[in-house]
Write a protein that holds these residues in place. Structure first.
Motif, PDB file in Angstrom:
ATOM      1  N   MET A  29     139.926  -6.725  18.741  1.00 35.66           N
ATOM      2  CA  MET A  29     140.706  -6.937  19.972  1.00 35.66           C
ATOM      3  C   MET A  29     139.807  -7.486  21.086  1.00 35.66           C
ATOM      4  O   MET A  29     140.168  -8.413  21.812  1.00 35.66           O
ATOM      5  N   GLU A  30     138.611  -6.917  21.190  1.00 37.49           N
ATOM      6  CA  GLU A  30     137.681  -7.384  22.212  1.00 37.49           C
ATOM      7  C   GLU A  30     137.273  -8.828  21.950  1.00 37.49           C
ATOM      8  O   GLU A  30     137.148  -9.630  22.877  1.00 37.49           O
ATOM      9  N   ASN A  31     137.075  -9.165  20.665  1.00 34.00           N
ATOM     10  CA  ASN A  31     136.700 -10.532  20.312  1.00 34.00           C
ATOM     11  C   ASN A  31     137.798 -11.513  20.673  1.00 34.00           C
ATOM     12  O   ASN A  31     137.533 -12.614  21.175  1.00 34.00           O
ATOM     13  N   THR A  32     139.050 -11.118  20.456  1.00 36.58           N
ATOM     14  CA  THR A  32     140.191 -11.984  20.786  1.00 36.58           C
ATOM     15  C   THR A  32     140.255 -12.258  22.282  1.00 36.58           C
ATOM     16  O   THR A  32     140.451 -13.404  22.715  1.00 36.58           O
ATOM     17  N   GLU A  33     140.093 -11.219  23.085  1.00 34.24           N
ATOM     18  CA  GLU A  33     140.133 -11.391  24.539  1.00 34.24           C
ATOM     19  C   GLU A  33     138.953 -12.245  25.022  1.00 34.24           C
ATOM     20  O   GLU A  33     139.093 -13.055  25.946  1.00 34.24           O
ATOM     21  N   ARG A  34     137.800 -12.064  24.393  1.00 33.05           N
ATOM     22  CA  ARG A  34     136.634 -12.852  24.774  1.00 33.05           C
ATOM     23  C   ARG A  34     136.888 -14.336  24.524  1.00 33.05           C
ATOM     24  O   ARG A  34     136.592 -15.191  25.368  1.00 33.05           O
ATOM     25  N   ILE A  35     137.452 -14.653  23.349  1.00 29.26           N
ATOM     26  CA  ILE A  35     137.736 -16.052  23.010  1.00 29.26           C
ATOM     27  C   ILE A  35     138.794 -16.622  23.942  1.00 29.26           C
ATOM     28  O   ILE A  35     138.726 -17.786  24.361  1.00 29.26           O
ATOM     29  N   ARG A  36     139.784 -15.808  24.282  1.00 27.13           N
ATOM     30  CA  ARG A  36     140.835 -16.261  25.206  1.00 27.13           C
ATOM     31  C   ARG A  36     140.222 -16.646  26.565  1.00 27.13           C
ATOM     32  O   ARG A  36     140.586 -17.675  27.159  1.00 27.13           O
ATOM     33  N   LYS A  37     139.284 -15.843  27.046  1.00 26.51           N
ATOM     34  CA  LYS A  37     138.634 -16.137  28.321  1.00 26.51           C
ATOM     35  C   LYS A  37     137.765 -17.395  28.220  1.00 26.51           C
ATOM     36  O   LYS A  37     137.711 -18.200  29.149  1.00 26.51           O
ATOM     37  N   VAL A  38     137.085 -17.544  27.083  1.00 21.99           N
ATOM     38  CA  VAL A  38     136.246 -18.730  26.876  1.00 21.99           C
ATOM     39  C   VAL A  38     137.094 -19.988  26.912  1.00 21.99           C
ATOM     40  O   VAL A  38     136.739 -20.996  27.546  1.00 21.99           O
ATOM     41  N   ILE A  39     138.243 -19.960  26.236  1.00 26.64           N
ATOM     42  CA  ILE A  39     139.140 -21.122  26.194  1.00 26.64           C
ATOM     43  C   ILE A  39     139.640 -21.458  27.593  1.00 26.64           C
ATOM     44  O   ILE A  39     139.605 -22.612  28.035  1.00 26.64           O
ATOM     45  N   SER A  40     140.110 -20.441  28.298  1.00 32.14           N
ATOM     46  CA  SER A  40     140.628 -20.659  29.656  1.00 32.14           C
ATOM     47  C   SER A  40     139.554 -21.226  30.569  1.00 32.14           C
ATOM     48  O   SER A  40     139.801 -22.167  31.351  1.00 32.14           O
ATOM     49  N   SER A  41     138.349 -20.684  30.450  1.00 29.44           N
ATOM     50  CA  SER A  41     137.246 -21.145  31.301  1.00 29.44           C
ATOM     51  C   SER A  41     136.857 -22.588  30.989  1.00 29.44           C
ATOM     52  O   SER A  41     136.626 -23.391  31.896  1.00 29.44           O
ATOM     53  N   LEU A  42     136.794 -22.930  29.706  1.00 30.87           N
ATOM     54  CA  LEU A  42     136.430 -24.286  29.300  1.00 30.87           C
ATOM     55  C   LEU A  42     137.417 -25.324  29.841  1.00 30.87           C
ATOM     56  O   LEU A  42     137.024 -26.377  30.345  1.00 30.87           O
ATOM     57  N   PHE A  43     138.689 -25.024  29.756  1.00 31.44           N
ATOM     58  CA  PHE A  43     139.703 -25.964  30.222  1.00 31.44           C
ATOM     59  C   PHE A  43     139.633 -26.118  31.743  1.00 31.44           C
ATOM     60  O   PHE A  43     139.759 -27.228  32.281  1.00 31.44           O
ATOM     61  N   LYS A  44     139.422 -25.011  32.467  1.00 30.08           N
ATOM     62  CA  LYS A  44     139.334 -25.079  33.933  1.00 30.08           C
ATOM     63  C   LYS A  44     138.113 -25.882  34.366  1.00 30.08           C
ATOM     64  O   LYS A  44     138.185 -26.673  35.320  1.00 30.08           O
ATOM     65  N   LEU A  45     136.977 -25.662  33.679  1.00 32.03           N
ATOM     66  CA  LEU A  45     135.760 -26.391  34.028  1.00 32.03           C
ATOM     67  C   LEU A  45     135.919 -27.898  33.845  1.00 32.03           C
ATOM     68  O   LEU A  45     135.223 -28.698  34.489  1.00 32.03           O
ATOM     69  N   ASN A  46     136.835 -28.302  32.977  1.00 38.26           N
ATOM     70  CA  ASN A  46     137.069 -29.719  32.725  1.00 38.26           C
ATOM     71  C   ASN A  46     138.318 -30.244  33.436  1.00 38.26           C
ATOM     72  O   ASN A  46     138.824 -31.317  33.102  1.00 38.26           O
ATOM     73  N   GLY A  47     138.803 -29.460  34.414  1.00 38.45           N
ATOM     74  CA  GLY A  47     139.931 -29.906  35.223  1.00 38.45           C
ATOM     75  C   GLY A  47     141.262 -29.887  34.501  1.00 38.45           C
ATOM     76  O   GLY A  47     142.180 -30.634  34.858  1.00 38.45           O
ATOM     77  N   LEU A  48     141.392 -29.023  33.526  1.00 38.16           N
ATOM     78  CA  LEU A  48     142.630 -28.944  32.752  1.00 38.16           C
ATOM     79  C   LEU A  48     143.237 -27.552  32.861  1.00 38.16           C
ATOM     80  O   LEU A  48     142.541 -26.567  33.104  1.00 38.16           O
ATOM     81  N   GLN A  49     144.546 -27.510  32.669  1.00 39.38           N
ATOM     82  CA  GLN A  49     145.266 -26.233  32.602  1.00 39.38           C
ATOM     83  C   GLN A  49     145.938 -26.157  31.235  1.00 39.38           C
ATOM     84  O   GLN A  49     146.574 -27.103  30.797  1.00 39.38           O
ATOM     85  N   ILE A  50     145.796 -25.026  30.570  1.00 41.96           N
ATOM     86  CA  ILE A  50     146.352 -24.879  29.228  1.00 41.96           C
ATOM     87  C   ILE A  50     147.491 -23.866  29.252  1.00 41.96           C
ATOM     88  O   ILE A  50     147.390 -22.799  29.878  1.00 41.96           O
ATOM     89  N   ARG A  51     148.588 -24.206  28.599  1.00 48.35           N
ATOM     90  CA  ARG A  51     149.734 -23.299  28.531  1.00 48.35           C
ATOM     91  C   ARG A  51     149.396 -22.067  27.686  1.00 48.35           C
ATOM     92  O   ARG A  51     148.499 -22.097  26.835  1.00 48.35           O
ATOM     93  N   SER A  52     150.128 -20.999  27.913  1.00 47.44           N
ATOM     94  CA  SER A  52     149.837 -19.735  27.227  1.00 47.44           C
ATOM     95  C   SER A  52     150.058 -19.835  25.717  1.00 47.44           C
ATOM     96  O   SER A  52     149.298 -19.257  24.929  1.00 47.44           O
ATOM     97  N   ASP A  53     151.134 -20.571  25.287  1.00 45.21           N
ATOM     98  CA  ASP A  53     151.374 -20.686  23.845  1.00 45.21           C
ATOM     99  C   ASP A  53     150.272 -21.493  23.167  1.00 45.21           C
ATOM    100  O   ASP A  53     149.881 -21.212  22.026  1.00 45.21           O
ATOM    101  N   ALA A  54     149.721 -22.490  23.877  1.00 44.03           N
ATOM    102  CA  ALA A  54     148.612 -23.270  23.331  1.00 44.03           C
ATOM    103  C   ALA A  54     147.349 -22.411  23.236  1.00 44.03           C
ATOM    104  O   ALA A  54     146.576 -22.515  22.269  1.00 44.03           O
ATOM    105  N   THR A  55     147.146 -21.557  24.243  1.00 45.70           N
ATOM    106  CA  THR A  55     145.998 -20.644  24.205  1.00 45.70           C
ATOM    107  C   THR A  55     146.103 -19.690  23.025  1.00 45.70           C
ATOM    108  O   THR A  55     145.126 -19.469  22.289  1.00 45.70           O
ATOM    109  N   SER A  56     147.285 -19.117  22.807  1.00 51.47           N
ATOM    110  CA  SER A  56     147.494 -18.188  21.683  1.00 51.47           C
ATOM    111  C   SER A  56     147.256 -18.887  20.346  1.00 51.47           C
ATOM    112  O   SER A  56     146.686 -18.311  19.414  1.00 51.47           O
TER     113      SER A  56
END
Length: 521
Positions: free
Chosen positions: A1-28
């Motif tokens: 569970m912790e690994n899943t949340e960590r990856i979710r944060k990494v994905i969100s952070s990567l997209f924001k750093l590159n000026g992108l917003q990712i939908r929740s279903d795409a993140t999942s």
């Protein structure tokens, strides 16, 4: 569970750093694909996927699931020129040959070219090579490998010690509790012997306890018993200990026994592709009698059912004729393949997206029934190949590498022949389990005498199962079965007609075989 949340944060952070917003279903969706990957691979793949998306001209900075799916597929495919397909097809005549060097304790490639009509020395090499594989594999086992302490051999904890036959032959006294690895043979009519590369010795099997397996002539066994006056009195007989593919690779990891080129695509990418294509499946049929109208009708129903979700592979094994057609057998088979091609062509999604692998059966017309058997002649398959371009007429046996999975296909009534020629028939009643134990123990698809099941001497290595693959498909006229032994799945779909149109479906991602059957109506 912790690994899943960590990856979710990494994905969100990567997209924001590159000026992108990712939908929740795409993140999942991305989390589901990347979470099973070990170590830092999820972060590495996330960066690649983001880089791929940045190369696309987006109308808005909002990234939906469809865009992510496209990027994942492109990353999986890669862009390197000359890259092979994810499916590698390996003919028996292209399997590399190795010889075990006992001094260097490793397998070395054999540079001598393989020819069908090899010299007599190759016949002896068949059994020498099988013996060398099983001997070094037996020494890997904890019950037979000595422990080294302080630079000296410590046999105190070693339960068994293998002895060569020359050790027994040179003894003038009774020797008890001795274990020998050797091949069963019948050098004199009605008398069984055990052989290794040092000699042979007559056996007394009157009080032998047989462990799991089917024991025939030319089968290698571990025999435990007493030697007295030139006779080896066997107390217990078993098969050489099996070995998982992981253990084999830990000893010989750099040796490519399977064939093909396993290093074209990185394992990380293959695992990602396997996860992304988790719905991929292989449909497996055997004894498909194309000269039966009822079989063709059922095939049309089966193909129609899969046309909406095309499988990766259709593996169709012979015999393709239900009875001999004499001198007209080749013509009859050519017409049968023409009819099958026309039926497949009725379903364009299958023609475009599925690969059809056709494996000859033991009584199909063409070459003599010596293993490995070449594919059908071009004159028989020309129309089929033109009508269905994504088809392969394979040798028997045949090998497939799909992503990280190694698969062996073998069409032969081998279980039936092993039972018929066994010197001891097991009382367990679970014949499939006994058969699988035998094949795994022998590390060979066909551990039978050459007069029962002929093999081209210089291509015997193509029937080897060392190291064990992930899946072995046995096309046998016996009842269908699926057994797992030492991490390898063995499955037999049975005769398509005689089992009321049953077949098997294999899903590589789950490494699972399912039983399927068409309705009898």
């Amino acid at each position: 569970m912790e690994n899943t949340e960590r990856i979710r944060k990494v994905i969100s952070s990567l997209f924001k750093l590159n000026g992108l917003q990712i939908r929740s279903d795409a993140t999942s969706y991305l989390v589901g694909i990347l979470a099973p990957l070990p170590g830092l691979e999820p972060e590495q793949w996330a960066e690649r996927i983001v880089d791929r998306i940045l190369k696309v001209k987006l109308k808005t900075p909002l990234v939906d699931k469809a865009i992510v799916e496209t990027a994942v597929k492109e990353c999986g495919k890669g862009t390197d020129e000359g890259q092979e397909e994810l499916i590698t097809l390996i003919s028996s005549f292209d399997v590399p040959r190795y010889s075990y060097n006992a001094d260097k304790k490793k397998f070395l490639p054999v540079t001598e070219p393989n020819v069908l009509m090899a010299g007599a020395t190759h016949k002896a090499l068949i059994y020498r090579n099988r013996y060398s594989i099983l001997l070094q594999r037996t020494y890997h086992h904890e019950l037979f490998s000595p422990i080294i302490r302080g630079g000296e051999w410590d046999d105190a904890r070693k339960k068994f010690q293998l002895r060569p036959i020359e050790f027994l032959a040179g003894s003038n006294t009774k020797v008890v509790d001795v274990v020998v690895l050797g091949m069963i043979s019948q050098l004199k009519e009605g008398k069984y012997f055990i052989e290794d590369n040092t000699g042979s010795m007559e056996l007394d099997l009157s009080e032998t306890k047989f462990h799991t397996g089917l024991y025939t002539e030319n089968c290698f066994v571990l025999a435990e018993g007493m030697y007295d006056e030139g006779i080896f009195h066997i107390k217990a007989m078993g098969l050489p200990p099996p070995e998982t593919a992981l253990v084999t690779k830990s000893y010989h990891g750099s040796v490519n026994f399977f064939g093909g080129n396993p290093n074209v695509i990185s394992k990380e990418r293959l695992r990602l592709i396997d996860k992304q294509n988790e719905g991929a499946m292989f449909v497996i049929l055997s004894d498909v009698h194309l000269d039966k109208i009822s079989v063709l009708e059922k095939l049309r129903i089966l193909l129609h059912g899969y046309s909406e979700a095309p499988p990766v592979l259709f593996i169709i094994m012979g015999n393709f004729l239900s009875e001999p057609h004499g001198v007209q057998s080749a013509v009859a088979l050519k017409d049968c393949f023409k009819t099958l091609a026309d039926i497949i062509a009725e379903f364009p999604p299958l023609v475009l997206n599925s690969k059809f692998i056709i494996v000859p059966g033991p009584t199909d017309p063409g070459f003599v029934n010596i293993l490995p058997r070449p594919p059908f002649a071009d004159c028989i398959t020309l129309y089929f190949r033109e009508k269905i371009p994504n088809s392969v007429f394979a040798s028997n046996p045949f090998r497939i590498r799909y992503c990280t999975k190694n698969i062996v296909i073998f069409r032969e009534d081998i279980l039936t022949k092993l039972c018929r020629n066994s010197i001891y028939f097991p009382s367990s009643g679970d014949i499939p389990k006994e058969f699988v134990s035998t094949v795994v123990g022998q590390a060979h698809l066909c551990p039978l005498p050459l007069h029962i099941c002929p093999v081209y001497w210089s291509f015997d290595h193509a029937l080897s199962l060392y190291p064990l693959p992930d899946l072995v498909i046995i096309g046998d006229k016996a009842d269908p079965f699926t057994e797992t032994n030492t991490g390898c799945i063995f499955t037999n779909p049975g005769s398509f007609l005689k089992t009321d149109y049953s077949f098997k479906v294999y899903t590589p991602f789950e490494n699972k075989v399912e039983d399927c059957q068409l309705p009898s109506d």
